[in-house]
Each structure stands twice: as C-alpha cells, then as structure tokens.
Write a protein that holds these residues in place. Structure first.
Motif, PDB file in Angstrom:
ATOM      1  N   SER A 195       0.860  -1.175   0.000  1.00 26.17           N
ATOM      2  CA  SER A 195       0.000   0.000   0.000  1.00 26.17           C
ATOM      3  C   SER A 195       0.898   1.226   0.000  1.00 26.17           C
ATOM      4  O   SER A 195       2.117   1.125  -0.053  1.00 26.17           O
ATOM      5  N   GLY A 196       0.282   2.381   0.058  1.00 27.68           N
ATOM      6  CA  GLY A 196       1.053   3.607   0.112  1.00 27.68           C
ATOM      7  C   GLY A 196       0.822   4.490  -1.095  1.00 27.68           C
ATOM      8  O   GLY A 196       0.277   4.053  -2.113  1.00 27.68           O
ATOM      9  N   GLU A 197       1.223   5.733  -0.962  1.00 23.94           N
ATOM     10  CA  GLU A 197       1.035   6.712  -2.027  1.00 23.94           C
ATOM     11  C   GLU A 197       2.304   7.535  -2.179  1.00 23.94           C
ATOM     12  O   GLU A 197       2.968   7.865  -1.194  1.00 23.94           O
ATOM     13  N   ILE A 198       2.647   7.862  -3.402  1.00 33.09           N
ATOM     14  CA  ILE A 198       3.805   8.697  -3.708  1.00 33.09           C
ATOM     15  C   ILE A 198       3.305   9.917  -4.460  1.00 33.09           C
ATOM     16  O   ILE A 198       2.598   9.789  -5.464  1.00 33.09           O
ATOM     17  N   LYS A 224       4.608  -1.889 -11.941  1.00 36.05           N
ATOM     18  CA  LYS A 224       4.530  -3.312 -12.280  1.00 36.05           C
ATOM     19  C   LYS A 224       5.075  -4.176 -11.146  1.00 36.05           C
ATOM     20  O   LYS A 224       4.611  -5.293 -10.922  1.00 36.05           O
ATOM     21  N   LYS A 225       6.055  -3.643 -10.412  1.00 37.87           N
ATOM     22  CA  LYS A 225       6.595  -4.373  -9.262  1.00 37.87           C
ATOM     23  C   LYS A 225       5.710  -4.225  -8.029  1.00 37.87           C
ATOM     24  O   LYS A 225       5.604  -5.154  -7.224  1.00 37.87           O
ATOM     25  N   HIS A 226       5.071  -3.047  -7.904  1.00 40.54           N
ATOM     26  CA  HIS A 226       4.262  -2.747  -6.713  1.00 40.54           C
ATOM     27  C   HIS A 226       2.913  -2.176  -7.158  1.00 40.54           C
ATOM     28  O   HIS A 226       2.656  -0.970  -7.025  1.00 40.54           O
ATOM     29  N   PRO A 227       2.045  -3.025  -7.672  1.00 41.19           N
ATOM     30  CA  PRO A 227       0.793  -2.542  -8.294  1.00 41.19           C
ATOM     31  C   PRO A 227      -0.181  -1.858  -7.343  1.00 41.19           C
ATOM     32  O   PRO A 227      -1.083  -1.147  -7.803  1.00 41.19           O
ATOM     33  N   LYS A 228      -0.037  -2.051  -6.033  1.00 42.95           N
ATOM     34  CA  LYS A 228      -0.977  -1.444  -5.092  1.00 42.95           C
ATOM     35  C   LYS A 228      -0.534  -0.058  -4.611  1.00 42.95           C
ATOM     36  O   LYS A 228      -1.263   0.602  -3.880  1.00 42.95           O
TER      37      LYS A 228
END
Length: 295
Positions: free
Chosen positions: A92-95, A117-121
């Motif tokens: 999870s998380g937001e950038i 693609k590595k961290h779709p969420k």
C-alpha cells in the motif's frame, strides 16, 4: 486558544466543499452538527468564518486566512496518516511527485511504469509544475518530493543530484545552410530563435551560460512548452532550444537536425528535493532509490 482539533477538521471540510451538507456527508454526521461545530469555532476564535446564505456558504476574509493555514496543516496530517498505514512490503502507500511536464515525459514515465509493475498497489500522483512552483508545493506538504533543475538555494530543503541532461538547438531544412557544420553562438544570434519562457529554469540556465560568454540571445518566440517549440521549429519558424531527448524522434525522421555549436553548452543538472525535517514515507524512499538505480 485551546481549540479541539475536531472543530478545525469540520471547518476544513466545510471550507473545502463550500457546503455544510457536503461536509456532513464526508464526516458522516448531521448537517446541524456541522453548523454547531462551526458556531463553536467562531465563538472560540471570536471571528465570523462564513457568510451564510440559504443554500450556499462562503468564507469571510478571516475564514480565508484561517483556511490557508488549516489546509497546510491538514495536508501534513494526512501525509502522516498515510505513512503510518503503509505496510512494510509496499502493499500500500502513495507517492506524490512534483515535476515539470517535459522531465516527466522523458525521464519519469518509464520508471513509474516499471515501479508500478513491481508494486501494483502503490498509488503514484504526479503534479506538473515549474521548478520554482515545485519548491512551493513541497514546503506546503502537497508533494513528498520534487524533481527540479538545479541550482536552487532554499533553506530547509535537502537536494540530491539526480542526473544531467543535455539541451540543444534544432532546426528544419529551412536553415539547411547550417547543417553539417559548426557555428558560433554569435552567428546563431542572427537567426530567429525559439526558446522557453524566461521564467523557466531551462531558460534561466541557458541565459546564465550566455551571460558568462558575454552574449544575450533574444528569441523571436517564447513559449511554455517544449513540444510547441519543436512543432514551430519543424515548420520553419526558427531554431529551437530544447531538451535533446525531446528532439530525437524528429531528428531520426529527418524533420529536424541539430545545430552544432563551437561553444559546448553546459549540461543541465536535475535534482531530487525533499523537506529536510520531514521524513519520507517508505514508498517514496523506495521509489527515489529506484530512480537513482539503488534498487
């Protein structure tokens, strides 16, 4: 004043939506509860914060002043909440990134694609601004980090060198006499030039370089978009100063060619900026490492 934070929270949502009913829906309380909270806040601050009409509300000048500060504080609080909710495995998380449209197009889209693609969420929000504006929204807590043209000299901001980029001059075959040979900047100044707006970091960078050479190139046309500069150059309106990567496609198609200069232009340096005393979320930290090839 000792004021319950919940009153400020109610005020923020009411001011943001210009509606007590919308704020009530957002906070899952009754409209009368919103009205009472605003009344309590006005009593405690000794100021009228809203003009109230039948169905509409509008901030007073005192309300505008309070909202300016509450919005900034709220952004920082929401950022803190987001960081606490992130999982350690980037599930999870937001950038939130501040970057110019040109740098985003040529240096950020591909890394974002590979990272997602590595961290779709993980959610990535990109806010397009100039380098100067990016510094402002970083200080306001609207973004986690920014990518800007260096140098900058702002207290409280940490700068990490990202990469160097090359700017070049390009022209169409209307100026075929320049193709395949080197010319001086003095000779270049005799031609119609197309450049970014003088307030842009790219323009300030080239202007600074020229001043050191004792030159002052006056462009025929100034624009805010490199893509438009390229199009104007393609149809022969002048010689454009652009990011090299932005022109590669048109150069490969022989619609433009690079104007070779005797004086080598200095590379433009990009940096990643963060707030010195505001810790990065793990997702932002990992993404910056990804950009810097530290992953």
């Amino acid at each position: 004043m000792d004021i319950n934070f919940e009153l400020y929270k109610v005020f923020y949502h009411a001011a943001k939506s210009n509606s007590f009913s919308d704020a009530a829906a957002k906070l899952h309380v009754s409209q009368s509860a919103i009205s009472q909270s605003i009344k309590n806040l006005e009593d405690k601050t000794g100021s009228q914060l809203f003009f109230r009409k039948t169905r509409e509300i509008k901030l007073t000048s005192e309300g505008e002043l309070l909202f300016k500060h509450i919005e900034q504080a709220y952004n920082f609080i929401k950022t803190a909440e987001s960081k606490l909710l992130e999982s350690q495995n980037l599930e999870s998380g937001e950038i939130r990134i501040g970057v110019s449209d040109t740098i985003c197009k040529y240096y950020l889209i591909d890394p974002i694609d590979r990272f997602i693609k590595k961290h779709p969420k993980v959610k990535i929000q990109v806010i397009n601004r100039t380098s100067h504006q990016i510094q402002d929204i970083l200080k306001e807590g609207i973004i986690d980090f920014g990518i800007v043209t260096l140098p900058i000299h702002i207290k409280g901001i940490t700068i990490e060198n990202y990469k160097s980029v090359e700017d070049i001059f390009v022209a169409s075959n209307k100026f075929i006499e320049l193709k395949g040979r080197q010319i001086s900047l003095k000779e270049l100044s005799k031609y119609p030039l197309l450049m970014l707006d003088r307030n842009s970091s790219t323009r300030r960078n080239i202007d600074s370089f020229l001043q050191k050479k004792g030159l002052n190139l006056l462009p025929e046309i100034e624009l805010e978009s490199i893509d438009l500069l390229l199009e104007f150059a393609r149809i022969g309106l002048g010689i454009a100063h652009v990011l090299k990567e932005s022109a590669d496609f048109l150069i490969d198609k022989n619609e433009l060619f690079e104007v070779r200069l005797k004086e080598k232009l200095t590379l433009r340096k990009l940096g990643i900026i963060t707030m010195k005393n505001v810790p990065l979320s793990r997702t932002s930290y990992e993404f910056i490492n990804f950009l810097m090839d530290k992953d």
